[in-house]
Design an enzyme around this catalytic site. Sequence first.
Site, PDB file in Angstrom:
ATOM      1  N   PRO A   2     -54.993  -0.613  58.015  1.00 11.84           N
ATOM      2  CA  PRO A   2     -54.399  -0.176  59.279  1.00 11.84           C
ATOM      3  C   PRO A   2     -55.464   0.055  60.351  1.00 11.84           C
ATOM      4  O   PRO A   2     -56.285   0.948  60.241  1.00 11.84           O
ATOM      5  CB  PRO A   2     -53.705   1.135  58.905  1.00 11.84           C
ATOM      6  CG  PRO A   2     -53.673   1.182  57.414  1.00 11.84           C
ATOM      7  CD  PRO A   2     -54.840   0.376  56.957  1.00 11.84           C
ATOM      8  N   GLU A   3     -55.444  -0.786  61.363  1.00 14.03           N
ATOM      9  CA  GLU A   3     -56.318  -0.629  62.523  1.00 14.03           C
ATOM     10  C   GLU A   3     -55.407  -0.496  63.748  1.00 14.03           C
ATOM     11  O   GLU A   3     -54.201  -0.326  63.587  1.00 14.03           O
ATOM     12  CB  GLU A   3     -57.260  -1.835  62.638  1.00 14.03           C
ATOM     13  CG  GLU A   3     -58.012  -2.106  61.342  1.00 14.03           C
ATOM     14  CD  GLU A   3     -58.939  -3.317  61.403  1.00 14.03           C
ATOM     15  OE1 GLU A   3     -59.427  -3.645  62.493  1.00 14.03           O
ATOM     16  OE2 GLU A   3     -59.163  -3.934  60.353  1.00 14.03           O
ATOM     17  N   LYS A  54     -56.861   5.092  65.352  1.00 11.74           N
ATOM     18  CA  LYS A  54     -56.032   4.728  64.202  1.00 11.74           C
ATOM     19  C   LYS A  54     -55.185   5.907  63.743  1.00 11.74           C
ATOM     20  O   LYS A  54     -54.633   5.892  62.641  1.00 11.74           O
ATOM     21  CB  LYS A  54     -56.913   4.244  63.049  1.00 11.74           C
ATOM     22  CG  LYS A  54     -57.792   3.057  63.419  1.00 11.74           C
ATOM     23  CD  LYS A  54     -58.788   2.727  62.332  1.00 11.74           C
ATOM     24  CE  LYS A  54     -59.870   1.798  62.848  1.00 11.74           C
ATOM     25  NZ  LYS A  54     -60.970   1.636  61.884  1.00 11.74           N
ATOM     26  N   ARG A 270     -70.397  -3.137  54.617  1.00 11.32           N
ATOM     27  CA  ARG A 270     -69.026  -3.645  54.584  1.00 11.32           C
ATOM     28  C   ARG A 270     -69.012  -5.163  54.501  1.00 11.32           C
ATOM     29  O   ARG A 270     -69.865  -5.834  55.070  1.00 11.32           O
ATOM     30  CB  ARG A 270     -68.262  -3.228  55.851  1.00 11.32           C
ATOM     31  CG  ARG A 270     -68.096  -1.747  56.000  1.00 11.32           C
ATOM     32  CD  ARG A 270     -67.068  -1.208  55.005  1.00 11.32           C
ATOM     33  NE  ARG A 270     -67.056   0.250  54.980  1.00 11.32           N
ATOM     34  CZ  ARG A 270     -67.370   0.981  53.907  1.00 11.32           C
ATOM     35  NH1 ARG A 270     -67.734   0.404  52.801  1.00 11.32           N
ATOM     36  NH2 ARG A 270     -67.315   2.279  53.964  1.00 11.32           N
TER      37      ARG A 270
END
Length: 280
Positions: A2-3, A54, A270
């Site tokens: 979820p962004e 967010k 990441r």
Amino acid sequence: MPELPEVETLRLGLQKYLVGHKILDVKVNVSKIFQGSAKDIIGAKVKEIKRVGKGLIIELDNGFDLVIHLKLTGQVIYRDKKTADLKLSDKAGGQLPNKFTHVTFALDSDAFLFYNDVRRFGWVKVIKDSKLSELPFFKEMGPEPFKDLTLEKFEDIISKSLIAIKVLLMDQKRIGGIGNIYANDALFLAGIDPRRKAKELSPDEAKKLYEAVLEVLKNGLKYGGASDVDFINVLGQEGKYQDYFLAYGKNQKKCSRCSGTIEKIMVGGRGTYFCPACQR
DNA sequence: AGTCGCCTGGTA
DNA sequence: TACCAGGCGACT
């Protein structure tokens, strides 16, 4: 994950289905996820749904807010008699509530709001509206695309930092709302190597990247978010942006712009996907 | 500025 | 069976 586009998709759905409902009861199964006092929201009506980065804010009519952060795998699903027949995505984990449902809100008119979260990183917080701006998460949120992030501000932010441009894009204190998916795709669209030092981008590259950020976020929203992992909307349905990923998750796939191949590397700890041939 | 820990399901 | 996914706060 979820962004901004996923959380905004959820906000729009909550605005449509949740506003006006009264909260009758709150059932908490995993106590670390629900913070604050359930008593403070029982009997209150939902006034409006807001989003900061967010984070979701459910504003109630009694001076309290319900603040929600989905982190990686959080879901907020609304069900009532009218929506009961809609097919729920498998990503919801089966009929609700289920083993991933950590908070259940019983609403008037036989409606329910479920907070599901496989990995339990997310949280639901009850807080006085007047204290909302004191939450570090909101107080420290950087300017947001489509809101207060102008090109001038963007140039100013990147001109001050030596960190990798991709890490900067994902830093919520510098810019609000961008996570791994849209950072990868924006850098691909702008043709910029994710490892470049932020302040070393030219004014032309900065402008390109700014526009690319807006473009990929707009696309994410257009397709109802990305449901490559666990995201579903307020009705428990999947978004489609995963079908339109530019670079994210495309390790060893052909580049859609040149004859290169998308590679996966680590940047800032990441997973990072880019085309070494046309992202420079 | 970089790394770790929180979590657990899915995959090599 | 070990490892990977990543948002974000805490820590170094």
